[in-house]
Design a protein around this motif. Structure first.
Motif, mmCIF file in Angstrom:
data_model
loop_
_atom_site.group_PDB
_atom_site.id
_atom_site.type_symbol
_atom_site.label_atom_id
_atom_site.label_comp_id
_atom_site.label_asym_id
_atom_site.label_seq_id
_atom_site.Cartn_x
_atom_site.Cartn_y
_atom_site.Cartn_z
ATOM 1 N N ARG A 132 0.867 -1.182 0.000
ATOM 2 C CA ARG A 132 0.000 0.000 0.000
ATOM 3 C C ARG A 132 0.902 1.229 0.000
ATOM 4 O O ARG A 132 1.832 1.306 0.801
ATOM 5 N N VAL A 133 0.615 2.141 -0.893
ATOM 6 C CA VAL A 133 1.444 3.331 -1.042
ATOM 7 C C VAL A 133 0.577 4.568 -0.936
ATOM 8 O O VAL A 133 -0.468 4.674 -1.603
ATOM 9 N N PHE A 134 1.008 5.492 -0.088
ATOM 10 C CA PHE A 134 0.306 6.763 0.090
ATOM 11 C C PHE A 134 1.230 7.882 -0.373
ATOM 12 O O PHE A 134 2.363 7.984 0.085
ATOM 13 N N GLN A 135 0.762 8.698 -1.279
ATOM 14 C CA GLN A 135 1.490 9.899 -1.654
ATOM 15 C C GLN A 135 0.493 11.047 -1.749
ATOM 16 O O GLN A 135 -0.708 10.851 -1.585
ATOM 17 N N GLU A 136 0.993 12.240 -1.969
ATOM 18 C CA GLU A 136 0.163 13.439 -1.852
ATOM 19 C C GLU A 136 -1.090 13.392 -2.718
ATOM 20 O O GLU A 136 -2.146 13.872 -2.316
ATOM 21 N N ASN A 137 -1.001 12.777 -3.882
ATOM 22 C CA ASN A 137 -2.141 12.846 -4.801
ATOM 23 C C ASN A 137 -2.945 11.554 -4.911
ATOM 24 O O ASN A 137 -3.917 11.486 -5.663
ATOM 25 N N ALA A 138 -2.529 10.487 -4.169
ATOM 26 C CA ALA A 138 -3.237 9.227 -4.363
ATOM 27 C C ALA A 138 -2.896 8.199 -3.286
ATOM 28 O O ALA A 138 -1.902 8.322 -2.564
ATOM 29 N N TYR A 139 -3.764 7.173 -3.209
ATOM 30 C CA TYR A 139 -3.529 5.987 -2.384
ATOM 31 C C TYR A 139 -3.671 4.774 -3.288
ATOM 32 O O TYR A 139 -4.640 4.640 -4.036
ATOM 33 N N LEU A 140 -2.675 3.886 -3.245
ATOM 34 C CA LEU A 140 -2.699 2.691 -4.071
ATOM 35 C C LEU A 140 -2.581 1.448 -3.197
ATOM 36 O O LEU A 140 -1.783 1.410 -2.256
ATOM 37 N N SER A 141 -3.368 0.445 -3.503
ATOM 38 C CA SER A 141 -3.291 -0.850 -2.831
ATOM 39 C C SER A 141 -3.159 -1.915 -3.902
ATOM 40 O O SER A 141 -4.032 -2.045 -4.765
ATOM 41 N N LEU A 142 -2.048 -2.667 -3.872
ATOM 42 C CA LEU A 142 -1.793 -3.643 -4.929
ATOM 43 C C LEU A 142 -1.397 -5.003 -4.375
ATOM 44 O O LEU A 142 -0.783 -5.110 -3.315
ATOM 45 N N ASP A 143 -1.778 -6.023 -5.125
ATOM 46 C CA ASP A 143 -1.552 -7.413 -4.759
ATOM 47 C C ASP A 143 -0.571 -8.015 -5.769
ATOM 48 O O ASP A 143 -0.926 -8.247 -6.924
ATOM 49 N N PHE A 144 0.670 -8.265 -5.340
ATOM 50 C CA PHE A 144 1.685 -8.809 -6.238
ATOM 51 C C PHE A 144 1.359 -10.240 -6.657
ATOM 52 O O PHE A 144 1.689 -10.660 -7.765
ATOM 53 N N MET A 145 0.736 -10.998 -5.760
ATOM 54 C CA MET A 145 0.485 -12.410 -6.037
ATOM 55 C C MET A 145 -0.610 -12.589 -7.088
ATOM 56 O O MET A 145 -0.469 -13.384 -8.022
ATOM 57 N N ASN A 146 -1.709 -11.838 -6.943
ATOM 58 C CA ASN A 146 -2.828 -11.964 -7.877
ATOM 59 C C ASN A 146 -2.813 -10.909 -8.975
ATOM 60 O O ASN A 146 -3.704 -10.878 -9.822
ATOM 61 N N GLN A 147 -1.818 -10.032 -8.935
ATOM 62 C CA GLN A 147 -1.614 -9.001 -9.955
ATOM 63 C C GLN A 147 -2.898 -8.187 -10.192
ATOM 64 O O GLN A 147 -3.431 -8.116 -11.295
ATOM 65 N N LYS A 148 -3.325 -7.560 -9.109
ATOM 66 C CA LYS A 148 -4.489 -6.682 -9.190
ATOM 67 C C LYS A 148 -4.359 -5.624 -8.113
ATOM 68 O O LYS A 148 -3.491 -5.691 -7.238
ATOM 69 N N GLY A 149 -5.248 -4.617 -8.150
ATOM 70 C CA GLY A 149 -5.204 -3.578 -7.133
ATOM 71 C C GLY A 149 -6.188 -2.483 -7.439
ATOM 72 O O GLY A 149 -6.944 -2.538 -8.415
ATOM 73 N N HIS A 150 -6.195 -1.476 -6.564
ATOM 74 C CA HIS A 150 -7.075 -0.336 -6.796
ATOM 75 C C HIS A 150 -6.384 0.960 -6.397
ATOM 76 O O HIS A 150 -5.378 0.970 -5.674
ATOM 77 N N LEU A 151 -6.948 2.042 -6.892
ATOM 78 C CA LEU A 151 -6.355 3.364 -6.756
ATOM 79 C C LEU A 151 -7.432 4.356 -6.353
ATOM 80 O O LEU A 151 -8.545 4.337 -6.885
ATOM 81 N N VAL A 152 -7.115 5.196 -5.386
ATOM 82 C CA VAL A 152 -8.005 6.303 -5.006
ATOM 83 C C VAL A 152 -7.225 7.596 -5.194
ATOM 84 O O VAL A 152 -6.151 7.764 -4.615
ATOM 85 N N LYS A 153 -7.757 8.503 -6.007
ATOM 86 C CA LYS A 153 -7.070 9.744 -6.300
ATOM 87 C C LYS A 153 -7.550 10.880 -5.402
ATOM 88 O O LYS A 153 -8.731 10.957 -5.062
ATOM 89 N N LYS A 154 -6.625 11.752 -5.037
ATOM 90 C CA LYS A 154 -6.954 12.893 -4.194
ATOM 91 C C LYS A 154 -8.025 13.770 -4.852
ATOM 92 O O LYS A 154 -8.935 14.269 -4.181
ATOM 93 N N SER A 155 -7.947 13.925 -6.166
ATOM 94 C CA SER A 155 -8.930 14.757 -6.876
ATOM 95 C C SER A 155 -10.337 14.209 -6.724
ATOM 96 O O SER A 155 -11.308 14.962 -6.619
ATOM 97 N N ASP A 156 -10.466 12.873 -6.663
ATOM 98 C CA ASP A 156 -11.788 12.273 -6.487
ATOM 99 C C ASP A 156 -12.302 12.460 -5.063
ATOM 100 O O ASP A 156 -13.507 12.611 -4.838
#
Length: 335
Positions: free
Chosen positions: A231-255
Motif C-alpha cells: 500500500r502506497v500513500f502519496q500526496e495525490n493518491a492511495y494505491l493498494s496492490l496485490d503482487f500475487m494476484n496481480q491486481k489492485g485499486h487506486l483512489v485519487k486525491k482529486s476524487d
C-alpha cells in the motif's frame, strides 16, 4: 569489454540448481526464443536425470563443463552457496542471474561484484517482483511516496531456512521500497522472532528515509495463507496492490476532493464512501519469472546493465543484514 551478440545469435543458457525454483528457470529457458538451452548442473543425480530428460538437455557433471558451454547461467542454489557457485562461473566469463539475496554476507557480495567487474560479466540479482506487472504500474504512478506498507506472508517450508525470513522473504519488499523511494535511509528499527527455525520466522521493520518517507515492512513464513501486498500513500493518491494476484485499486486525491464538494451541496452523505470512485487498476498479467529471464537474456545480448544489477542487489542485502542484526541483538538482550 562485454561481448556483443548478433541479433539472430542464440544465447547459450544454463541453470545451476533445479529444485523448486530452479526447475522453472530450466522450463522457461527451454522454451525461450533466442536461447539455446545448454543444460543444467544439479548435485542430485536423480534430479539431474529427471530435469534433463524433461527438457531434452544435457546434465553436466561439473560447473566447469557447464561454464564452457554457456554464455549466461542462472544460479539457483541455497543462499549460503551463492558465492561458492558464482565465483568459478564468473572466472569462466559467464554472465549470471543470481537468485535473491545476492549472497549470505556483504563480504561475499563484494567478492562477486569484484569478480564480475574483472571478468567483464553482467550480474543480475533475482528480485523477481521488479518484473511483476504490478511493479511496472507502481514505477509509472509513484513519484513521491510518503508512507508505504508491505506484507509478505508464506507458509512454512524447510526450503530457504538456511537464512532468516528477512533474507528469505522481506528482501523482496526491501528492493521494491528502495526502488520506489529513491532516497538514502535515515533510520531502521526492526524486531522479529524465531519459532520453528534457528533464525527469525517473523519480522517487522520500520525504515525512515531522508526525504521523509516511512516504510513499514512485515514478513512471516509461518502463515496459514500466502499474501504479497503493498500500500502506497502519496500526496495525490492511495494505491493498494496485490503482487500475487496481480491486481489492485487506486483512489485519487482529486476524487476525494470531488466527494467533499458533493457533501457540501447535499449530493453525498458523510460516511457514504460509495460516492468516492475507487479505480480498479488495469494490470496486464504475466509470469514475473519469465519476464525476468527475458530481461536478463536481453541485457546479455545487448551488453547493457540489467534492471536489477548487482549494486542494487548488494544495497538490498545491506539493508536486510542491518535489519537481521537488529533483530538478533534484541533477541540476545531478552535471554
Amino acid at each position: 569489454m562485454l561481448k556483443f551478440f548478433k541479433k539472430d545469435e542464440k544465447i547459450r543458457c544454463g541453470v545451476v540448481g533445479t529444485g523448486s525454483l530452479g526447475q522453472h528457470h530450466a522450463r522457461i529457458y527451454a522454451g525461450m526464443k533466442g536461447v539455446d538451452f545448454a543444460g543444467i548442473y544439479e548435485a542430485n543425480p536423480e534430479r539431474a536425470k529427471e530435469i534433463s530428460a524433461l527438457h531434452n538437455c544435457r546434465a553436466f557433471s561439473s560447473l566447469d563443463e557447464l561454464a564452457d558451454a554457456c554464455d549466461a547461467v542462472s544460479v539457483v542454489v541455497p543462499t549460503d552457496k551463492h558465492a561458492q557457485v558464482a565465483l568459478p562461473l564468473l572466472a569462466k566469463g559467464c554472465h549470471l542471474l543470481i537468485e535473491k539475496p545476492l549472497c549470505a554476507s556483504l563480504e561475499e557480495a563484494s567478492q562477486v561484484l569484484a569478480a564480475a567487474q574483472s571478468n567483464n560479466c553482467l550480474v543480475q540479482v533475482g528480485h523477481v517482483e521488479h518484473f511483476n506487472p504490478v511493479m511496472s504500474f507502481l514505477e509509472k504512478e509513484i513519484n513521491r511516496p510518503g508512507y508505504i506498507t508491505t506484507e509478505r506472508l508464506g507458509t512454512y517450508q524447510t526450503r530457504g531456512t538456511e537464512v532468516g525470513v528477512v533474507l528469505d522473504l522481506m528482501i523482496h519488499d526491501i528492493g521494491i521500497v528502495l526502488a520506489l523511494v529513491k532516497s538514502p535511509i535515515l533510520k531502521i528499527d526492526a524486531m522479529g522472532i524465531n519459532i520453528l527455525s534457528k533464525t527469525e520466522d517473523i519480522a517487522n521493520a520500520r525504515i525512515e528515509f531522508e526525504n521523509g518517507c516511512v516504510a513499514n515492512l512485515s514478513a512471516s513464513r509461518l502463515s496459514l495463507k500466502r499474501n504479497r501486498e503493498i500500500r502506497v500513500f502519496q500526496e495525490n493518491a492511495y494505491l493498494s496492490l496485490d503482487f500475487m494476484n496481480q491486481k489492485g485499486h487506486l483512489v485519487k486525491k482529486s476524487d476525494i476532493i470531488a466527494y467533499g464538494l458533493k457533501m457540501k451541496v447535499g449530493l453525498a452523505k458523510a460516511g457514504d464512501v460509495s460516492s468516492i470512485p475507487v479505480i480498479d487498476i488495469p494490470i496486464e498479467k504475466g509470469e514475473p519469472l519469465a519476464l525476468e529471464l527475458s530481461s536478463f537474456v536481453s541485457s546479455v545480448r545487448e551488453a547493457k546493465q540489467p534492471k536489477v544489477g548487482a549494486a542494487l542487489g548488494k544495497t538490498a542485502l545491506e539493508v536486510a543484514i542491518t535489519i537481521t542484526e537488529q533483530i538478533r541483538a534484541k533477541a540476545e538482550k531478552m535471554k
